[in-house]
Every structure is written in structure tokens, then in C-alpha cells.
Design a protein around this motif. Structure first.
Motif, PDB file in Angstrom:
ATOM      1  N   GLY A  31       0.854  -1.006  -0.200  1.00 53.90           N
ATOM      2  CA  GLY A  31       0.026  -0.071   0.029  1.00 53.90           C
ATOM      3  C   GLY A  31       0.823   1.332   0.155  1.00 53.90           C
ATOM      4  N   ARG A  32       2.037   1.210  -0.484  1.00 51.26           N
ATOM      5  CA  ARG A  32       3.014   2.317  -0.287  1.00 51.26           C
ATOM      6  C   ARG A  32       3.275   2.694  -1.842  1.00 51.26           C
ATOM      7  NH1 ARG A  32       6.237   2.949   4.198  1.00 51.26           N
ATOM      8  NH2 ARG A  32       6.972   4.813   3.077  1.00 51.26           N
ATOM      9  N   VAL A  33       3.631   4.053  -2.004  1.00 45.89           N
ATOM     10  CA  VAL A  33       3.488   4.714  -3.434  1.00 45.89           C
ATOM     11  C   VAL A  33       4.795   5.415  -3.255  1.00 45.89           C
ATOM     12  CG1 VAL A  33       2.916   6.116  -5.001  1.00 45.89           C
ATOM     13  CG2 VAL A  33       0.954   4.957  -3.814  1.00 45.89           C
ATOM     14  N   ILE A  34       5.788   4.917  -4.313  1.00 41.25           N
ATOM     15  CA  ILE A  34       7.086   5.718  -4.570  1.00 41.25           C
ATOM     16  C   ILE A  34       7.079   6.679  -5.563  1.00 41.25           C
ATOM     17  CG2 ILE A  34       8.424   3.913  -3.303  1.00 41.25           C
ATOM     18  CD1 ILE A  34       9.205   2.993  -6.185  1.00 41.25           C
ATOM     19  N   ASP A  35       8.051   7.599  -5.600  1.00 38.79           N
ATOM     20  CA  ASP A  35       8.331   8.570  -6.872  1.00 38.79           C
ATOM     21  C   ASP A  35       9.315   7.954  -7.567  1.00 38.79           C
ATOM     22  OD1 ASP A  35       8.746  10.547  -8.466  1.00 38.79           O
ATOM     23  OD2 ASP A  35       8.616  12.109  -6.907  1.00 38.79           O
ATOM     24  N   VAL A  36       8.962   7.316  -8.785  1.00 39.37           N
ATOM     25  CA  VAL A  36       9.906   6.506  -9.518  1.00 39.37           C
ATOM     26  C   VAL A  36      10.950   7.644 -10.205  1.00 39.37           C
ATOM     27  CG1 VAL A  36      10.258   5.396 -11.931  1.00 39.37           C
ATOM     28  CG2 VAL A  36       8.364   4.687 -10.268  1.00 39.37           C
ATOM     29  N   VAL A  37      10.627   8.714 -10.727  1.00 39.05           N
ATOM     30  CA  VAL A  37      11.482   9.785 -11.221  1.00 39.05           C
ATOM     31  C   VAL A  37      12.653  10.351 -10.078  1.00 39.05           C
ATOM     32  CG1 VAL A  37      11.702  12.109 -12.259  1.00 39.05           C
ATOM     33  CG2 VAL A  37       9.699  10.447 -12.980  1.00 39.05           C
ATOM     34  N   TYR A  38      11.970  10.590  -8.879  1.00 38.24           N
ATOM     35  CA  TYR A  38      12.691  10.998  -7.911  1.00 38.24           C
ATOM     36  C   TYR A  38      13.900  10.016  -7.445  1.00 38.24           C
ATOM     37  CZ  TYR A  38      14.330  13.486  -3.637  1.00 38.24           C
ATOM     38  OH  TYR A  38      14.817  14.278  -2.731  1.00 38.24           O
ATOM     39  N   LEU A  39      13.309   8.820  -7.538  1.00 38.13           N
ATOM     40  CA  LEU A  39      14.229   7.594  -7.261  1.00 38.13           C
ATOM     41  C   LEU A  39      15.618   7.370  -8.279  1.00 38.13           C
ATOM     42  CD1 LEU A  39      13.221   3.945  -6.376  1.00 38.13           C
ATOM     43  CD2 LEU A  39      14.897   4.364  -8.299  1.00 38.13           C
ATOM     44  N   GLU A  40      15.126   7.831  -9.451  1.00 38.65           N
ATOM     45  CA  GLU A  40      16.135   7.894 -10.459  1.00 38.65           C
ATOM     46  C   GLU A  40      17.300   8.971 -10.282  1.00 38.65           C
ATOM     47  OE1 GLU A  40      15.542   7.122 -15.285  1.00 38.65           O
ATOM     48  OE2 GLU A  40      14.127   8.420 -14.239  1.00 38.65           O
ATOM     49  N   HIS A  41      16.880   9.887  -9.574  1.00 37.41           N
ATOM     50  CA  HIS A  41      17.782  10.988  -9.618  1.00 37.41           C
ATOM     51  C   HIS A  41      18.364  11.325  -8.188  1.00 37.41           C
ATOM     52  CE1 HIS A  41      16.594  12.649 -13.618  1.00 37.41           C
ATOM     53  NE2 HIS A  41      15.465  12.467 -13.240  1.00 37.41           N
ATOM     54  N   ASN A  42      17.732  10.577  -7.264  1.00 36.56           N
ATOM     55  CA  ASN A  42      18.491  10.824  -5.896  1.00 36.56           C
ATOM     56  C   ASN A  42      18.902   9.499  -5.266  1.00 36.56           C
ATOM     57  OD1 ASN A  42      18.477  10.999  -2.822  1.00 36.56           O
ATOM     58  ND2 ASN A  42      17.318  12.932  -3.102  1.00 36.56           N
ATOM     59  N   LEU A  43      20.076   9.377  -5.053  1.00 33.61           N
ATOM     60  CA  LEU A  43      20.620   8.030  -4.457  1.00 33.61           C
ATOM     61  C   LEU A  43      20.217   7.933  -2.828  1.00 33.61           C
ATOM     62  CD1 LEU A  43      22.535   5.834  -4.810  1.00 33.61           C
ATOM     63  CD2 LEU A  43      24.346   7.007  -3.597  1.00 33.61           C
ATOM     64  N   GLU A  44      19.914   8.617  -1.940  1.00 31.37           N
ATOM     65  CA  GLU A  44      19.558   8.419  -0.805  1.00 31.37           C
ATOM     66  C   GLU A  44      18.114   7.737  -0.655  1.00 31.37           C
ATOM     67  OE1 GLU A  44      19.812  11.968   1.360  1.00 31.37           O
ATOM     68  OE2 GLU A  44      22.146  11.930   1.371  1.00 31.37           O
ATOM     69  N   TYR A  45      17.309   8.575  -1.769  1.00 33.00           N
ATOM     70  CA  TYR A  45      16.028   8.028  -1.826  1.00 33.00           C
ATOM     71  C   TYR A  45      15.725   6.676  -2.331  1.00 33.00           C
ATOM     72  CZ  TYR A  45      11.017   7.912  -3.161  1.00 33.00           C
ATOM     73  OH  TYR A  45       9.646   7.388  -3.253  1.00 33.00           O
ATOM     74  N   ALA A  46      16.631   6.262  -3.240  1.00 36.00           N
ATOM     75  CA  ALA A  46      16.661   4.841  -3.905  1.00 36.00           C
ATOM     76  C   ALA A  46      17.056   3.884  -2.805  1.00 36.00           C
ATOM     77  CB  ALA A  46      17.675   5.141  -5.305  1.00 36.00           C
ATOM     78  N   GLN A  47      17.937   4.126  -2.047  1.00 37.05           N
ATOM     79  CA  GLN A  47      18.441   3.233  -1.000  1.00 37.05           C
ATOM     80  C   GLN A  47      17.344   3.159  -0.066  1.00 37.05           C
ATOM     81  OE1 GLN A  47      21.867   5.266   0.394  1.00 37.05           O
ATOM     82  NE2 GLN A  47      23.566   4.335  -1.076  1.00 37.05           N
ATOM     83  N   GLU A  48      16.598   4.046   0.241  1.00 33.66           N
ATOM     84  CA  GLU A  48      15.487   3.978   1.349  1.00 33.66           C
ATOM     85  C   GLU A  48      14.417   3.074   0.624  1.00 33.66           C
ATOM     86  OE1 GLU A  48      14.886   4.980   4.556  1.00 33.66           O
ATOM     87  OE2 GLU A  48      17.109   5.307   4.415  1.00 33.66           O
ATOM     88  N   VAL A  49      14.450   3.249  -0.722  1.00 37.05           N
ATOM     89  CA  VAL A  49      13.247   2.308  -1.299  1.00 37.05           C
ATOM     90  C   VAL A  49      13.696   0.866  -1.436  1.00 37.05           C
ATOM     91  CG1 VAL A  49      11.828   1.787  -3.478  1.00 37.05           C
ATOM     92  CG2 VAL A  49      11.900   4.180  -3.003  1.00 37.05           C
ATOM     93  N   VAL A  50      14.959   0.723  -1.572  1.00 38.11           N
ATOM     94  CA  VAL A  50      15.574  -0.805  -1.600  1.00 38.11           C
ATOM     95  C   VAL A  50      15.454  -1.176   0.054  1.00 38.11           C
ATOM     96  CG1 VAL A  50      17.553  -1.912  -1.408  1.00 38.11           C
ATOM     97  CG2 VAL A  50      17.325  -0.355  -3.175  1.00 38.11           C
ATOM     98  N   LYS A  51      15.567  -0.600   0.998  1.00 40.96           N
ATOM     99  CA  LYS A  51      15.153  -1.043   2.360  1.00 40.96           C
ATOM    100  C   LYS A  51      13.958  -1.222   2.442  1.00 40.96           C
ATOM    101  CE  LYS A  51      18.679   1.794   4.596  1.00 40.96           C
ATOM    102  NZ  LYS A  51      19.155   2.891   5.521  1.00 40.96           N
TER     103      LYS A  51
END
Length: 118
Positions: A31-51
């Protein structure tokens, strides 16, 4: 300010592909939504999505999160190419179409767009 995670177009495409799959699966399972474009540009956000993907307990999310983590760590990842069988398109005068009953050929969709999503 745009910062890309990678300068390589193949790696960018791989990140985007995995991120879109994560988006759909996380929305469906957690039930979580992520921002795909922001994930593509921000390493910290991408790592949080991986976690987040790794802690959900879903096998598919774990696989996608691990793939994304491998890309973020090394910058490249070996992609698996599925065996694809190409089939020639069937022409209108194909014998296979001639064998079909007439109602199947003329069948129409019973519903239509009503101006809103259902």
C-alpha cells in the motif's frame, strides 16, 4: 537541480525499469507509493526504497530490491535476456481465419469507455 544516478543510458533504463516494477508491487503488496522519477535522480531516496522493498517479506519485492541495490552499488548489473520466439503476423487471407466461425470474427466489445475509471 538534476543529478542522475548514472551517466550510462543502459543503467538508467535498468534503474527506471526496476523502479516502475517496484512502484507497482509496493502499491499492491504494502500500500506504499514511491516516486519513480525522484528515485532515478536521488541516491538516498533510492536506498530507502531498497530498504523498504527488502523489509516487506515479499519474494518478488526482495528480488527487485536486491537488483536495484546491486545496480546502485556497482553501477551495472547483468540482465537476463529471455528467449523470444518471433512469429510472422497472420494475414487477413490466412487459412486459420477461414476456419473460424463467423460470430467470432464479428464479435464486438460489450462495454465502452464511460468517461471515468472504474
Amino acid at each position: 537541480m538534476k543529478t542522475m544516478l548514472s551517466k550510462d543510458k543502459k543503467v538508467e533504463k535498468e534503474i527506471f525499469d526496476i523502479a516502475t516494477q517496484l512502484y507497482v508491487r509496493l502499491r499492491r503488496i504494502a500500500g506504499r507509493v514511491i516516486d519513480v522519477v525522484y528515485l532515478e535522480h536521488n541516491l538516498e531516496y533510492a536506498q530507502e526504497v531498497v530498504k523498504l522493498a527488502l523489509t516487506t517479506g515479499d519474494a518478488e519485492l526482495h528480488r527487485l530490491g536486491s537488483r536495484l541495490d546491486a545496480i546502485l552499488s556497482g553501477g551495472t548489473v547483468a540482465t537476463q535476456v529471455a528467449n523470444v520466439k518471433f512469429v510472422a503476423p497472420v494475414g487477413a487471407s490466412s487459412p486459420a481465419l477461414d476456419d473460424l466461425p463467423t460470430p467470432v470474427l464479428k464479435e464486438e466489445v460489450p462495454h465502452h469507455y464511460i468517461g471515468a475509471l472504474r
